[in-house]
Write a protein that holds these residues in place. Structure first.
Motif, PDB file in Angstrom:
ATOM      1  N   ARG A 380       0.685  -1.057  -0.414  1.00 10.45           N
ATOM      2  CA  ARG A 380       0.124  -0.135   0.654  1.00 10.45           C
ATOM      3  C   ARG A 380       1.147   1.647   0.078  1.00 10.45           C
ATOM      4  NH1 ARG A 380      -3.188  -2.449   4.070  1.00 10.45           N
ATOM      5  NH2 ARG A 380      -2.868  -1.753   5.578  1.00 10.45           N
ATOM      6  N   ARG A 381       2.030   1.309   0.665  1.00 12.89           N
ATOM      7  CA  ARG A 381       2.797   2.570   1.017  1.00 12.89           C
ATOM      8  C   ARG A 381       3.423   2.980  -0.642  1.00 12.89           C
ATOM      9  NH1 ARG A 381       4.350   5.131   5.950  1.00 12.89           N
ATOM     10  NH2 ARG A 381       5.623   6.921   4.710  1.00 12.89           N
ATOM     11  N   ALA A 382       3.487   1.303  -1.157  1.00 11.62           N
ATOM     12  CA  ALA A 382       4.837   1.999  -2.569  1.00 11.62           C
ATOM     13  C   ALA A 382       3.842   2.374  -3.177  1.00 11.62           C
ATOM     14  CB  ALA A 382       5.161   0.340  -2.661  1.00 11.62           C
ATOM     15  N   GLN A 383       2.409   1.869  -3.311  1.00 13.73           N
ATOM     16  CA  GLN A 383       1.560   2.620  -4.881  1.00 13.73           C
ATOM     17  C   GLN A 383       1.267   3.607  -4.573  1.00 13.73           C
ATOM     18  OE1 GLN A 383      -2.262   0.325  -3.892  1.00 13.73           O
ATOM     19  NE2 GLN A 383      -2.934   1.012  -6.217  1.00 13.73           N
ATOM     20  N   SER A 384       0.855   4.197  -2.945  1.00 17.91           N
ATOM     21  CA  SER A 384       0.672   5.664  -2.532  1.00 17.91           C
ATOM     22  C   SER A 384       2.437   6.654  -2.993  1.00 17.91           C
ATOM     23  CB  SER A 384       0.498   6.199  -1.102  1.00 17.91           C
ATOM     24  OG  SER A 384       1.476   5.685  -0.021  1.00 17.91           O
ATOM     25  N   SER A 385       2.938   6.323  -2.837  1.00 19.52           N
ATOM     26  CA  SER A 385       4.619   6.539  -2.921  1.00 19.52           C
ATOM     27  C   SER A 385       4.463   6.921  -4.445  1.00 19.52           C
ATOM     28  CB  SER A 385       6.065   6.460  -2.417  1.00 19.52           C
ATOM     29  OG  SER A 385       6.170   4.545  -2.991  1.00 19.52           O
ATOM     30  N   GLY A 386       4.167   5.961  -5.841  1.00 17.43           N
ATOM     31  CA  GLY A 386       4.297   6.323  -7.029  1.00 17.43           C
ATOM     32  C   GLY A 386       5.884   5.045  -6.879  1.00 17.43           C
ATOM     33  N   MET A 387       5.800   3.951  -6.462  1.00 17.52           N
ATOM     34  CA  MET A 387       7.149   3.077  -6.351  1.00 17.52           C
ATOM     35  C   MET A 387       6.755   1.817  -6.901  1.00 17.52           C
ATOM     36  SD  MET A 387      10.129   5.003  -3.855  1.00 17.52           S
ATOM     37  CE  MET A 387      11.379   4.029  -3.948  1.00 17.52           C
TER      38      MET A 387
END
Length: 464
Positions: A380-387
């Motif tokens: 989830r955090r990767a998705q929100s960071s664009g990475m």
């Protein structure tokens, strides 16, 4: 080594540490070895200079300083562990006595996590919006989809509301054309309000090849905020045509065969979105009520650092990317600097309190984080960071941020425990069951992620 702990206030202590000189021997040996590699003395090979020669040539004080700075982190850590302290941030170290061959004594003042008493939270009751999807909501959703499938075609008439125009623009201030006041081939939808105040009235009725002049306050560029005379030339007028709302449209815009099926799916999706919003609202309100129940002493140094971190991130990252400075941002927001400072302090305090309380609940409820939960959170955090997940995971590991992510997941689980124990009713008075909601961690992240790095402590070594 002897150590004692003096409580200065509920969030700060002073450690007093006495170290017999013989316990400094490993650090003294390391200091001589380090200096040996850095200096040269005629008559001795590098690395083979006797200790007495180093003392004579460079001074015993230089060796002691190197040895003490090397040894301090070890003795400080031992004193912290001996005192069973949960420290925050870096200590302020003061060497009070250094007798060569006899004794090293120092004090270290440091913030600590306050001891918290978590009261019974099962009586928390909050009200959230009811999940209600009206026919008007469905109409709006379908209309938005319909807009995406609109087509345009050139027309030989004056521009009307909703038409798509191609424009050339020229802005003058005090009769002079601005260097950045000329634009060619701009696409604009009449009535959207996306360009300049007054442009809709100016272009309405103008055919392709025609032009109009109007006065408007510039919203950006070198003459931002100044009155400008703007000349707009219409090079093309296109009408927008929306597809008919029928079964053919449903087949064009979706996987459904009929408009009725498309509307039913829209209702289902809107209900799911409102249920998610309802769950998020419940988490936020329950968290607010929990914060009211617990008295949390605030470490002043930690709060100062958190406020500065939030300001730095806003000014240097968020505003910097938008080309704004703090003064312009406050002007847009209609806030004074005092109001901004008060809001930032309030947000920082809430973030720190949230983390302290939920961390205490993690311990009280003995909550653990599984590898699967950590992986889901990382995704989830990767998705929100664009990475990509792999890139984000690598950055997390290299930055030593894995404990921080584990903490975020654990705090999300702690909040879920409180929400489950609370009574949540909607605006119709119906009790809401949130057991099926999976995204409990996200609300916690929004409240305390910025404070996490500050309150996890630091790996830097204390020095004299």
């Amino acid at each position: 080594m002897k150590s004692a702990v003096e409580t200065l206030n509920p969030t700060r202590v002073r450690l007093t540490v006495e170290v017999p000189f013989e316990e400094l021997k490993p650090s003294l040996d390391a200091a001589y070895k380090k200096i040996n590699q850095q200096v040269t003395v005629k008559g001795f090979r590098q690395g083979k200079i006797p200790a007495r020669v180093i003392d004579q040539r460079f001074g015993r004080g230089a060796v002691l300083e190197e040895a003490v700075n090397d040894a301090l982190p070890k003795f400080y850590t031992e004193a912290v562990n001996e005192g069973e302290l949960n420290v925050l941030g870096q200590p302020e170290v003061d060497i009070t006595e250094l007798k060569d061959g006899e004794l090293l004594a120092f004090t270290a003042e440091v913030d600590i996590r306050p001891a918290l008493e978590i009261p019974d939270y099962s009586g928390i009751e909050v009200e959230v919006d009811a999940v209600e999807v009206s026919d008007e909501d469905i109409d709006k959703s379908v209309e938005q989809l319909r807009e995406r499938f609109a087509t345009t075609s050139p027309v030989e008439r004056g521009a009307q509301d909703g038409d798509v125009l191609t424009l050339n623009l020229e802005a003058k201030v005090d009769g002079e054309v601005l260097e950045d006041g000329v634009a060619q081939g701009v696409t604009y939808t009449v009535g959207s309000g996306e360009l300049l105040d007054g442009i809709d009235e100016a272009v309405t009725g103008v055919e392709a090849g025609g032009s109009a002049t109007f006065t408007s306050e510039l919203k950006g560029g070198s003459a931002e905020g100044k009155e400008s005379e703007v000349t707009v030339e219409v090079t093309e007028v296109k009408s927008r045509e929306l597809p008919a709302l029928d079964d053919d449209f449903a087949q064009l815009a979706s996987e459904f065969d009929t408009l009725e099926e498309l509307r039913a799916d829209s209702r289902k999706r809107l209900e799911q979105m409102k249920k998610y919003d309802q769950a998020t609202q419940a988490q936020e309100k329950v968290l607010d009520e929990l914060l009211k129940l617990v008295e949390v002493p605030m470490p002043e140094k930690l709060l100062e650092d958190e406020i500065q971190t939030r300001k730095h991130n806003l000014v240097n990252h968020q505003l910097g990317q938008m080309g704004l400075d703090l003064a312009k941002y406050l002007e847009i927001q209609g806030k004074s600097e005092e109001e901004f400072d008060a809001e930032t302090k309030e947000q920082a305090e809430k973030g720190i309190k949230t983390q302290f309380i939920l961390d205490e609940l993690v311990n009280k409820e003995k909550l653990n984080v599984s590898q699967e939960e950590l992986t889901e959170h990382l995704m989830r955090r990767a998705q929100s960071s664009g990475m990509s997940p792999d890139q984000f995971a690598q950055a997390v590991v290299e930055g030593g941020q894995v404990p921080m992510l584990v903490g975020e997941v654990a705090r999300g689980k702690a909040l879920a425990v409180v929400v489950e124990a609370a009574t949540v009713k909607d605006s119709n008075g119906e009790v809401i069951d949130l057991d099926d909601e999976d995204e409990t961690a996200e609300t916690v992240e929004a409240a305390d992620a910025d404070a996490a790095a500050e309150t996890e402590g630091s790996d830097e070594k204390p020095e004299a």
